[in-house]
Design an enzyme around this catalytic site. Structure first.
Site, PDB file in Angstrom:
ATOM      1  N   GLY A  47      13.050   0.787  20.729  1.00  0.00           N
ATOM      2  CA  GLY A  47      14.129   1.095  19.791  1.00  0.00           C
ATOM      3  C   GLY A  47      14.287   2.588  19.587  1.00  0.00           C
ATOM      4  N   VAL A  71      13.892   4.555  16.845  1.00  0.00           N
ATOM      5  CA  VAL A  71      12.776   5.211  16.162  1.00  0.00           C
ATOM      6  C   VAL A  71      11.518   5.127  17.013  1.00  0.00           C
ATOM      7  CG1 VAL A  71      11.281   5.175  14.127  1.00  0.00           C
ATOM      8  CG2 VAL A  71      13.738   4.864  13.863  1.00  0.00           C
ATOM      9  N   SER A  85      12.078  -7.511  26.280  1.00  0.00           N
ATOM     10  CA  SER A  85      11.618  -6.232  26.843  1.00  0.00           C
ATOM     11  C   SER A  85      10.218  -6.312  27.448  1.00  0.00           C
ATOM     12  CB  SER A  85      11.637  -5.147  25.761  1.00  0.00           C
ATOM     13  OG  SER A  85      12.941  -4.900  25.314  1.00  0.00           O
ATOM     14  N   ARG A  92       7.258  -1.529   1.017  1.00  0.00           N
ATOM     15  CA  ARG A  92       7.325  -0.300   0.217  1.00  0.00           C
ATOM     16  C   ARG A  92       7.115  -0.517  -1.272  1.00  0.00           C
ATOM     17  NH1 ARG A  92      12.663   1.782   3.319  1.00  0.00           N
ATOM     18  NH2 ARG A  92      11.681   2.453   5.271  1.00  0.00           N
ATOM     19  N   CYS A 137      14.038   6.946   4.885  1.00  0.00           N
ATOM     20  CA  CYS A 137      14.334   8.290   5.382  1.00  0.00           C
ATOM     21  C   CYS A 137      14.991   9.182   4.322  1.00  0.00           C
ATOM     22  CB  CYS A 137      15.211   8.215   6.629  1.00  0.00           C
ATOM     23  SG  CYS A 137      16.593   7.069   6.490  1.00  0.00           S
ATOM     24  N   GLY A 176      20.693   6.303  11.532  1.00  0.00           N
ATOM     25  CA  GLY A 176      19.923   5.478  10.613  1.00  0.00           C
ATOM     26  C   GLY A 176      20.202   3.998  10.787  1.00  0.00           C
ATOM     27  N   LYS A 217      16.693   2.049  -3.058  1.00  0.00           N
ATOM     28  CA  LYS A 217      15.465   2.593  -2.453  1.00  0.00           C
ATOM     29  C   LYS A 217      15.213   4.008  -2.973  1.00  0.00           C
ATOM     30  CE  LYS A 217      16.017   0.065   1.918  1.00  0.00           C
ATOM     31  NZ  LYS A 217      16.511   0.192   3.314  1.00  0.00           N
ATOM     32  N   ARG A 251      27.864   6.706   4.562  1.00  0.00           N
ATOM     33  CA  ARG A 251      27.654   6.847   6.001  1.00  0.00           C
ATOM     34  C   ARG A 251      28.771   7.714   6.576  1.00  0.00           C
ATOM     35  NH1 ARG A 251      22.949   5.645   8.006  1.00  0.00           N
ATOM     36  NH2 ARG A 251      23.004   3.573   7.058  1.00  0.00           N
ATOM     37  N   HIS A 286      20.372  13.309   8.013  1.00  0.00           N
ATOM     38  CA  HIS A 286      20.955  12.978   6.712  1.00  0.00           C
ATOM     39  C   HIS A 286      21.091  14.239   5.859  1.00  0.00           C
ATOM     40  CE1 HIS A 286      20.515   8.936   7.863  1.00  0.00           C
ATOM     41  NE2 HIS A 286      19.489   8.559   7.130  1.00  0.00           N
ATOM     42  N   ASN A 307      16.659  12.365  10.213  1.00  0.00           N
ATOM     43  CA  ASN A 307      16.182  11.081   9.686  1.00  0.00           C
ATOM     44  C   ASN A 307      15.309  10.310  10.657  1.00  0.00           C
ATOM     45  OD1 ASN A 307      19.013  10.977  10.812  1.00  0.00           O
ATOM     46  ND2 ASN A 307      18.548   8.795  10.846  1.00  0.00           N
TER      47      ASN A 307
END
Length: 329
Positions: free
Chosen positions: A10, A12, A38, A97, A126, A157, A205, A227, A234, A307
């Site tokens: 991916g 990130v 994958s 989180r 982020c 993001g 968040k 966005r 960001h 980000n």
């Protein structure tokens, strides 16, 4: 040090591999992990090719550390399995989180909270990371009462699908949509889904994670997340109200001496942070630092960060570096 990267194919995950190499993290064996489609593909890391494996295979390989960037559902289902196998998981999703039993870590601020017993560690959102990097040292000095933040967030993001949508729209090609609306030449006042209170998950968040990381639930935070058709990082317009008065030059001096923060703040030379220049860098950039003349003890700032780097991959790997340096893994 056997390191698994979950979500290695991916956006990130690819940056995580790049940052691991750049920072010379002591990887003796890499375990790239991705979805079944994958599995079997090869990923090159520091001149060696590694085959992508599935989640169960990765658990059985008993990595020392697993860096997760594969979405909340995957993290909820699989992070405990890795932890039970003795692997320390650093998770980049929102899954853990706000779990009161899990630490939410920005190393420059609260890495000292970590112990050997922390087998699942949460990496913050982020947009939260870049904001608290600037707020935390100021809170120590002046005590923050309230934060008003508006974010201007990169399409990266959202992931590869959003980047493809923007590229298609640039050239007038119809394709798969990551967003409900066109993003080219547009600003969408919605990041993530809406909660019952009318705020998006991204906005909440910023509220909840800021309080948890800084360790002060009395800090009032309100957010609007937008966005925009930008790739590099960001941006955030942040208004802060303190309990105590301040000197703007002292604010600049505190931030200038904060690890991981770069002050770009000279209006005479038109020097201020922009995602164009933040892209590919690990620091958080802050500028347009000025007193809010409409409210006592209040300050305006403009904060920008890549980000995918400090907002995701770099912060995750900095947590891993802290664990290794302090023999916590």
């Amino acid at each position: 040090m056997k390191v698994a990267v979950v979500g290695a194919t991916g956006m990130v995950g690819e940056v995580m591999l790049k940052v691991l190499a750049e920072r010379n993290f002591p990887v003796t064996e890499l375990i790239p992990v991705a979805s079944e489609k994958s599995v079997g593909k090869e990923i090159e890391f520091k001149g060696i090719n590694y085959k992508v494996v599935g989640l169960q295979t990765a658990v059985d390989m008993k990595a020392d550390i697993a860096l997760f960037s594969a979405g909340g559902e995957t993290s909820l289902a699989w992070a405990p399995k890795f932890a039970e196998a003795g692997t320390t998981v650093i998770d980049n999703s929102s899954a853990w989180r706000m779990d009161p039993t899990k630490k939410l870590i920005v190393p420059e601020i609260n890495a000292s909270e970590l112990t050997k017993d922390d087998k699942i560690i949460a990496n913050p959102n982020c947009s939260t990371i870049q904001m608290v990097m600037v707020l935390a040292p100021l809170h120590k000095k002046y005590n923050i009462k309230r934060v008003i933040v508006s974010t201007y967030q990169s399409i990266t993001g959202t992931g590869v699908k959003a980047v493809q949508q923007l590229e298609n729209e640039y050239v007038g090609v119809k394709g798969e949509m990551a967003y409900k609306y066109q993003i080219h030449r547009n600003a969408i006042p919605q990041c993530d889904s809406f909660e019952d209170n009318g705020y998006t998950k991204e906005e909440m968040k910023l509220v909840r994670e800021t309080q948890k990381i800084i360790g002060d639930k009395s800090i009032a935070v309100t957010a609007t997340a937008i966005r925009i058709p930008v790739v590099g990082g960001h941006s955030e317009a942040v208004n802060v109200e303190f309990s105590n008065d301040f000197d703007v030059n002292e604010i600049r001096n505190i931030l200038h001496h904060t690890d991981g923060v770069t002050v770009q703040d000279n209006i005479d030379t038109y020097t201020y942070p922009m995602p164009l220049y933040a892209q590919g860098k690990d620091d958080v950039f802050v500028g347009r630092i000025r007193r809010d003349e409409s409210q006592a003890n209040s300050l305006n700032m403009w904060i920008v960060s890549d980000n995918l780097r400090k907002g995701a991959a770099t912060n995750t790997i900095q947590i891993a570096e802290y664990l290794v340096a302090n023999n916590l893994v």
